[in-house]
Design a protein around this motif. Structure first.
Motif, short mmCIF file in Angstrom:
data_model
loop_
_atom_site.label_atom_id
_atom_site.label_comp_id
_atom_site.label_asym_id
_atom_site.label_seq_id
_atom_site.Cartn_x
_atom_site.Cartn_y
_atom_site.Cartn_z
N CYS A 26 0.86 -1.18 0.00
CA CYS A 26 0.00 0.00 0.00
C CYS A 26 0.90 1.24 0.00
CB CYS A 26 -0.90 0.00 1.24
SG CYS A 26 -2.01 1.43 1.33
N ALA A 27 0.62 2.16 -0.91
CA ALA A 27 1.38 3.41 -0.97
C ALA A 27 0.47 4.51 -1.50
CB ALA A 27 2.60 3.26 -1.87
N PHE A 28 0.60 5.68 -0.91
CA PHE A 28 -0.16 6.84 -1.34
C PHE A 28 0.74 7.77 -2.14
CE2 PHE A 28 -2.52 5.30 2.22
CZ PHE A 28 -3.83 5.71 2.04
N GLN A 29 0.19 8.36 -3.18
CA GLN A 29 0.89 9.37 -3.97
C GLN A 29 0.40 10.74 -3.51
OE1 GLN A 29 3.32 8.31 -5.97
NE2 GLN A 29 2.69 6.26 -5.31
N ASN A 30 1.33 11.59 -3.13
CA ASN A 30 1.04 12.94 -2.63
C ASN A 30 0.32 12.88 -1.29
OD1 ASN A 30 2.23 14.20 -4.97
ND2 ASN A 30 0.43 13.45 -6.08
N GLY A 31 -0.26 13.97 -0.85
CA GLY A 31 -0.93 14.00 0.45
C GLY A 31 0.04 14.32 1.57
N GLN A 37 2.15 7.67 4.85
CA GLN A 37 3.13 6.60 5.01
C GLN A 37 2.82 5.76 6.24
OE1 GLN A 37 7.08 8.27 5.05
NE2 GLN A 37 7.16 8.41 2.82
N GLY A 38 2.41 6.43 7.31
CA GLY A 38 2.05 5.70 8.53
C GLY A 38 0.84 4.82 8.31
N LEU A 39 -0.18 5.36 7.67
CA LEU A 39 -1.38 4.58 7.39
C LEU A 39 -1.05 3.38 6.52
CD1 LEU A 39 -4.45 4.17 7.43
CD2 LEU A 39 -4.60 5.80 5.53
N ALA A 40 -0.27 3.58 5.48
CA ALA A 40 0.10 2.49 4.58
C ALA A 40 0.82 1.38 5.34
CB ALA A 40 0.96 3.02 3.43
N CYS A 66 -8.09 10.37 3.41
CA CYS A 66 -7.21 9.34 2.85
C CYS A 66 -7.60 7.95 3.38
CB CYS A 66 -5.75 9.65 3.15
SG CYS A 66 -5.15 11.08 2.21
N PRO A 67 -7.88 7.78 4.69
CA PRO A 67 -8.34 6.47 5.14
C PRO A 67 -9.63 6.03 4.45
CG PRO A 67 -7.62 7.77 7.01
CD PRO A 67 -7.64 8.68 5.82
#
Length: 82
Positions: A26-31, A37-40, A66-67
């Motif tokens: 799991c990875a988020f782009q931007n934000g 990063q913690g959530l992922a 984001c969640p």
């Protein structure tokens, strides 16, 4: 890797991999980098259905976050697999 375009958040995309019902990547782009990063990291190794239910409906800006978008990404991933 499944790519989900987010809506209504600072993050613009979630890259997600689920194997046998468990989130393996799991990875988020931007934000907000630290938060995403913690959530992922927190969701990797957890059952996708549990994460989806846990995070659905959490607001940040407007009526999503984001969640919450991650819960939608999981749902979209599952729909694609069906």
């Amino acid at each position: 890797m499944f790519h989900y375009k987010t809506r209504g958040t600072c993050s613009t995309q979630i890259d997600l991999e689920i194997e046998n019902g468990v989130i393996t990547a799991c990875a988020f782009q931007n934000g907000c980098r630290g938060n995403t990063q913690g959530l992922a990291k927190m969701v990797i190794g957890r059952k996708a259905d549990e994460v989806k239910e846990l995070l659905r409906g959490i607001p940040c800006r407007g009526n999503t976050s984001c969640p919450d978008q991650l819960s939608h990404a999981i749902e979209a991933f599952e729909a694609q697999q069906a």
